[in-house]
Motif scaffolding. Structure first.
Motif, short mmCIF file in Angstrom:
data_model
loop_
_atom_site.label_atom_id
_atom_site.label_comp_id
_atom_site.label_asym_id
_atom_site.label_seq_id
_atom_site.Cartn_x
_atom_site.Cartn_y
_atom_site.Cartn_z
N GLY A 7 -16.30 14.94 -16.51
CA GLY A 7 -15.25 15.10 -17.45
C GLY A 7 -14.48 14.08 -17.97
N ILE A 8 -14.36 12.95 -17.21
CA ILE A 8 -13.49 11.96 -17.57
C ILE A 8 -14.53 11.17 -18.46
N ALA A 604 -8.08 15.11 -26.72
CA ALA A 604 -8.95 14.53 -25.77
C ALA A 604 -8.26 13.94 -24.53
N ALA A 605 -6.94 13.26 -24.73
CA ALA A 605 -6.39 12.58 -24.13
C ALA A 605 -5.76 13.76 -23.15
N ARG A 606 -5.33 14.93 -23.49
CA ARG A 606 -5.04 15.96 -22.70
C ARG A 606 -5.89 16.42 -21.63
N VAL A 610 -5.87 16.45 -17.57
CA VAL A 610 -6.28 17.71 -16.66
C VAL A 610 -7.35 17.31 -15.94
N MET A 611 -8.56 16.63 -16.18
CA MET A 611 -9.54 16.33 -15.08
C MET A 611 -8.90 15.33 -14.27
N ASP A 616 -7.66 14.41 -8.48
CA ASP A 616 -6.54 14.26 -7.84
C ASP A 616 -6.59 15.24 -6.63
N THR A 617 -6.69 16.46 -6.92
CA THR A 617 -6.43 17.47 -6.04
C THR A 617 -7.62 17.70 -4.99
N VAL A 618 -9.04 17.20 -5.72
CA VAL A 618 -10.08 17.15 -4.93
C VAL A 618 -10.26 16.11 -4.01
#
Length: 624
Positions: A7-8, A604-606, A610-611, A616-618
């Motif tokens: 995604g990044i 795209a920046a947003r 989000v990704m 960060d959560t993972v």
């Protein structure tokens, strides 16, 4: 399977693509006023999917997309329209150049102003008419000398002005040739840079725009066509010759001819062959100098030569108030000093040609008399000898008119003694000399026994200038005059002996006793009547015809150039507007695109943010 960081990467591609799109739109805006610039567009496409359709693919529900990427940055250009503009541009510059110089020619003729050559000649004829009324008047003679001097000065001034225009055009040709060479060199250099750029897989839009702009500018100077079929061999043709081929190019050169009276000639620098240029500014300049202005100078020279010769023929045989006779009123500089007109034409030190301007027969002829003879007269024409047939029922006047109406460069008329006169005109081919009779031949007896011009009939008795002492082929009592200095309009002047003593102006013919009868003004009347006498000045019958035709010719050609330029301006204006609507930069449209691409960039920046939160959560929160 897809990476956790896919995604990044997908967001990064979107950021880069929208950044490229914004930069391209900014590039368009900054070049909105750049000449020759074509707006550019970013072609985007979906990036290649993650899995290929083969047995190694993962068992997933369909291909996994990877975002988007920039496929190409292209310029918006219509090549067919460009080719049409290139093919048409030379016509606009051609007529623009002609229109500019014909304005100058019209100013030189300055008709019907009081300072024109025609007005001065009218005053000259009026002075002779005054002398015809008062043959003993010294004041009338002074008026003739003064007005003759003014007329000669105005003729010289017109010639100097025409020659000045020709010299100016000649310098313009030299400068234009340098421009053509410079554009050809630049196009070849840009071609080389384009080839290198395309070999690296790039799309050199700005270089392509620069090349097209150079071709457009070149097409205004010469008639060119561009071959865009092969990017590695972009070619520019001019009148069937290759000017530029890839990184190779040819050049023109300007060479000075061996004839000191001729102007520079445009040739190919590598072969030294004459360059045939038919369009654009350069083609118009060459045509103006070598055809239009040359014809005007030849026409003026023809009028001057015939005018001086006719006046001198009468004045020479008449007698002045002081008893002087045998004086020419106007003087010219002879081209050759040899009394037989012999001349070394090839410069090898040996006399090889005969330069004779006028042949006069020894027999008096009646214009309305039928000759009863049949034959073919052969005279020099524009591209070779031409034939003029005559028949037993023809009158002398009919034969003379047939000679004059032909395409020959010899004209005929009956002089005051009713003798047949043959005169040379200017030559259409620059390789032939002006005012030189090149060939006269008669298969019958009209020119030999009847008119007394040639010594005999047939080719063996023909007069031909390609030999010395050609006058030996003339009849025993025939007369001739050697050719004048090139451009007689530049040298005409009133005889110094007449200027110093106006009583030398002749008004009457001497009697058998060698004196002038009181009140006799026959010679002055004959000179005054030359104004409307058919004397064949080139193709013009009279002096008035010459002035009417010369002014009309310049005026009509100037009008033609003006009308054709207006027409070409409309055509090229439509074509350029159409190209501008396709390739030109619209500021409002580009700003709207920038806003659109900005929104895409923000999205795209947003998406990357989000990704980032998901990763960060993972990474940081699942183990807690």
């Amino acid at each position: 399977m897809a990476s956790s960081f896919a995604g990044i990467e997908m967001g990064k591609r979107s950021l880069m693509a929208h950044t490229t799109a914004i930069n391209t739109a900014g590039h368009n805006v900054s070049n909105a006023d750049t000449e020759g610039y074509s707006r550019q567009r970013v072609q985007m496409r979906a990036f290649d999917p993650l899995y290929r359709p083969d047995l190694s693919r993962a068992e997933t529900p369909g291909q996994v997309g990877q975002g988007m990427t920039v496929q190409d940055v292209t310029r918006v250009r219509d090549e067919l329209l460009d080719a049409r503009i290139t093919a048409q541009a030379h016509q606009e510059s051609y007529w623009s150049t002609r229109e500019k110089y014909y304005v100058m020619l019209e100013q030189i003729y300055n008709e019907p102003a009081e300072t024109s050559v025609r007005s001065h000649m009218d005053q000259f004829w009026q002075a002779w008419q005054e002398l015809a009324l008062y043959p003993d008047s010294q004041a009338a003679r002074q008026a003739i000398v003064t007005r003759g001097d003014t007329l000669a000065g105005s003729i010289r001034q017109r010639y100097a002005s025409l020659n000045g225009v020709a010299t100016f055009i000649n310098g313009d040709i030299d400068a234009t040739v340098r421009q053509v060479n410079d554009y050809a060199r630049q196009i070849a250099q840009v071609n080389e840079e384009i080839i290198k750029s395309q070999a690296m897989g790039d799309n050199p839009n700005d270089l392509l725009d620069r090349r097209d702009l150079l071709v457009d500018k070149l097409s205004g100077l010469v008639n060119v066509s561009a071959d865009r079929r092969d990017a590695d061999e972009f070619m520019v043709h001019i009148d069937g010759h290759i000017l530029v081929q890839g990184s190779k190019f040819r050049q023109f050169a300007v060479v000075s001819p061996t004839d000191n009276n001729a102007f520079n000639e445009v040739v190919w620098a590598d072969t030294q062959n004459a360059a045939q240029i038919t369009g654009g500014s350069l083609g118009a300049l060459v045509e103006l100098r070598d055809v239009d202005v040359r014809n005007e100078m030849q026409s003026l020279n023809t009028m001057t030569m015939n005018f001086a010769d006719m006046v001198n023929d009468i004045h020479r045989n008449a007698m002045g108030a002081n008893g002087t006779t045998g004086l020419d009123f106007f003087v010219q500089q002879d081209f050759v000093e040899n009394v037989n007109g012999n001349y070394d034409r090839d410069g090898d030190g040996a006399l090889d040609s005969s330069y004779v301007f006028r042949l006069t027969g020894s027999n008096a002829l009646a214009a309305t008399a039928q000759t009863g003879l049949e034959g073919v007269i052969t005279i020099a024409g524009k591209t070779g000898n031409i034939t003029v047939p005559y028949y037993p029922t023809d009158t002398v006047e009919t034969i003379i008119n047939r000679i004059n109406d032909s395409d020959g460069e010899v004209k005929a008329y009956l002089d005051r003694n009713s003798n047949l006169v043959l005169k040379a005109t200017t030559a259409s081919d620059a390789a032939n000399p002006d005012f030189v009779i090149r060939h006269v031949e008669d298969s019958g007896h009209f020119l030999s026994g009847y008119a007394g011009v040639l010594a005999g009939r047939g080719a063996e008795n023909a007069y031909d200038f390609n030999q010395p002492d050609a006058v030996a082929r003339l009849a025993a009592n025939a007369q001739y005059a050697v050719s004048p200095m090139l451009n007689p309009a530049a040298y005409i002047t009133v005889n110094g002996a007449i200027r110093s003593d106006v009583l030398s102006v002749a008004a009457a013919y001497p009697s058998a006793a060698g004196s002038v009868e009181p009140g006799d003004s026959s010679a002055a009347s004959q000179i005054a009547s030359l104004r409307n006498t058919p004397v064949m000045i080139g193709r013009s019958r009279t002096f008035d015809d010459y002035f009417a035709e010369s002014v009309t010719n310049v005026g009509l050609k100037g009008e033609q150039a003006q009308n054709m330029l207006a027409q070409q301006n409309v055509i090229m204006g439509d074509l350029r507007n159409l190209r501008e609507s396709i390739s030109g930069v619209n500021i409002d449209e580009e700003l709207a695109d920038i806003i659109k691409f900005q929104h895409g960039y923000n999205a795209a920046a947003r998406f990357i943010s989000v990704m980032d939160e998901l990763l960060d959560t993972v990474i940081n929160r699942l183990g807690v």
